[in-house]
Design an enzyme around this catalytic site. Structure first.
Site, PDB file in Angstrom:
ATOM      1  N   ARG A  79       0.865  -1.177   0.000  1.00 28.98           N
ATOM      2  CA  ARG A  79       0.000   0.000   0.000  1.00 28.98           C
ATOM      3  C   ARG A  79       0.901   1.226   0.000  1.00 28.98           C
ATOM      4  O   ARG A  79       1.997   1.208   0.566  1.00 28.98           O
ATOM      5  CB  ARG A  79      -0.915   0.028   1.239  1.00 28.98           C
ATOM      6  CG  ARG A  79      -2.063  -0.977   1.206  1.00 28.98           C
ATOM      7  CD  ARG A  79      -3.098  -0.598   0.153  1.00 28.98           C
ATOM      8  NE  ARG A  79      -4.280  -1.433   0.196  1.00 28.98           N
ATOM      9  CZ  ARG A  79      -4.476  -2.528  -0.523  1.00 28.98           C
ATOM     10  NH1 ARG A  79      -3.504  -2.936  -1.352  1.00 28.98           N
ATOM     11  NH2 ARG A  79      -5.592  -3.219  -0.434  1.00 28.98           N
TER      12      ARG A  79
ATOM     13  N   GLU B 240      -4.342   7.654  -4.139  1.00 31.13           N
ATOM     14  CA  GLU B 240      -4.640   7.070  -5.447  1.00 31.13           C
ATOM     15  C   GLU B 240      -5.992   7.581  -5.912  1.00 31.13           C
ATOM     16  O   GLU B 240      -6.904   7.724  -5.091  1.00 31.13           O
ATOM     17  CB  GLU B 240      -4.659   5.536  -5.361  1.00 31.13           C
ATOM     18  CG  GLU B 240      -3.286   4.926  -5.163  1.00 31.13           C
ATOM     19  CD  GLU B 240      -3.308   3.403  -5.219  1.00 31.13           C
ATOM     20  OE1 GLU B 240      -4.361   2.822  -5.571  1.00 31.13           O
ATOM     21  OE2 GLU B 240      -2.281   2.793  -4.907  1.00 31.13           O
TER      22      GLU B 240
ATOM     23  N   HIS C 292      -1.569   0.490  -9.911  1.00 33.07           N
ATOM     24  CA  HIS C 292      -2.169  -0.475  -8.979  1.00 33.07           C
ATOM     25  C   HIS C 292      -2.775  -1.663  -9.744  1.00 33.07           C
ATOM     26  O   HIS C 292      -3.950  -1.994  -9.589  1.00 33.07           O
ATOM     27  CB  HIS C 292      -3.247   0.195  -8.116  1.00 33.07           C
ATOM     28  CG  HIS C 292      -3.485  -0.530  -6.815  1.00 33.07           C
ATOM     29  ND1 HIS C 292      -3.831   0.115  -5.652  1.00 33.07           N
ATOM     30  CD2 HIS C 292      -3.431  -1.854  -6.499  1.00 33.07           C
ATOM     31  CE1 HIS C 292      -3.985  -0.764  -4.679  1.00 33.07           C
ATOM     32  NE2 HIS C 292      -3.745  -1.974  -5.175  1.00 33.07           N
TER      33      HIS C 292
END
Length: 333
Positions: free
Chosen positions: A240, A269, A288
């Site tokens: 993360r 994000e 991602h």
């Protein structure tokens, strides 16, 4: 007994296939199944629900789910699900850890090879139509061998274990950090506790972050940790974004404190278009996608269906999350 399913996560929308809903109803006549497309309908449906199946469960909706006994998250990283009311409750939480144990390790190994062979620099040269052999060879800390390089893997879940396996197959020397350092990790020459983090970072040529996001791992990699790493080392983050102090990493990369980084996750994000990370030539950015696989929904659904059978039969579930630690202790029963 009532089961409610609803899936919406940012730009990702999905519904349980009608064939699955029909099969559940036929196999379990005692089960009322409600599959929702509109998140606005969730609170009303949860009022009498025993089971919720989805990405996340908003705290406001959880507050009305007074009969809820089990929540299965289709995600592996469930930090956003661990709000105080859910943690304090008796609701059983399971997640989908283990589903990414092939695709994410393959992504990591790909990035190790990209960085070690300076393929990211080749892509920039190609975009400029520039034939610059020595520019590619000498960029960053130079093209290097992966065989014999030192790899530190932070986190020893299914992803970390498979990264270790694949890396050892390339001839890398692998050491792993995990909470319980007394438990061996296959293909790793050593397992170290979190207290030895700086020692591990100083040894590594490549550092892979594969830890869950918890209170203990938030900003696990900060300015001091980055200083502990070799200036010729690479950082790869598929965990993360919040595991890394983004400002400290940006300053380190700009100053040449690391050879570079491959980053699949960020905080926040999506990564803003004006983020300085986009401009760094020693950084490989992916949006991602390390956890993407074409069969994800099929595998996730199969995991839930197995757990549903277990739940209705009163048997132990897979991937039970320790709500205090913030992750499932094992992907096994």
């Amino acid at each position: 007994m009532k089961l409610v399913a609803q899936f919406q996560l940012n730009e990702v929308r999905w519904s349980v296939p009608e064939a699955s809903v029909t099969a559940w109803r036929q196999r379990h006549p005692q089960l009322e199944v409600v599959s929702l497309d509109d998140p606005a309908e969730l609170a009303g449906a949860l009022a009498e629900a025993d089971i919720f199946f989805g990405w996340k469960l908003p705290p406001a909706d959880f507050a009305v789910a007074r009969q809820l006994r089990w929540f299965h998250s289709a995600l592996a990283g469930i930090e956003d699900c661990l709000f105080p009311a859910l943690v304090a409750s008796d609701v059983l939480l399971t997640n989908s850890t283990g589903l990414h144990s092939t695709c994410i390790p393959e992504h990591v190994i790909t990035q190790i090879l990209v960085l070690s062979r300076n393929f990211h620099q080749a892509a920039r040269l190609q975009a400029r139509h520039e034939w610059n052999r020595f520019g590619m060879i000498l960029a960053g800390s130079g093209i290097r061998d992966v065989n014999g390089a030192n790899l530190a893997v932070l986190g020893a879940g299914p992803i970390g274990e498979n990264v270790a396996r694949l890396a050892a197959g390339l001839g890398m020397r692998v050491r792993v950090m995990r909470r319980d350092a007394s438990t061996a990790v296959p293909h790793a020459e050593a397992v170290l506790p979190p207290s030895a983090l700086h020692e591990l970072l100083a040894w590594a040529d490549f550092v892979v972050l594969a830890v869950p996001l918890t209170g203990e791992t938030r900003h696990l990699i900060g300015a001091a940790e980055l200083r502990a790493m070799k200036s010729t080392a690479y950082l790869i983050n598929i965990a993360r974004g919040e595991v890394v102090d983004q400002e400290a990493l940006l300053a380190c990369l700009r100053a040449g404190g690391l050879a570079g980084a491959a980053l699949d996750v960020f905080d926040p994000e999506p990564l803003p278009a004006d983020s300085p990370f986009w401009e760094l030539e020693n950084v490989v950015i992916t949006p991602h996608v390390s956890g993407y696989m074409p069969q994800y929904f099929d595998r996730m659904l199969a995991l839930f269906e197995d757990n549903l059978e277990r739940f209705l039969a009163g048997r132990p579930l897979r991937n039970v999350v320790d709500k205090q630690l913030g992750y499932a202790r094992s992907a096994k029963t």
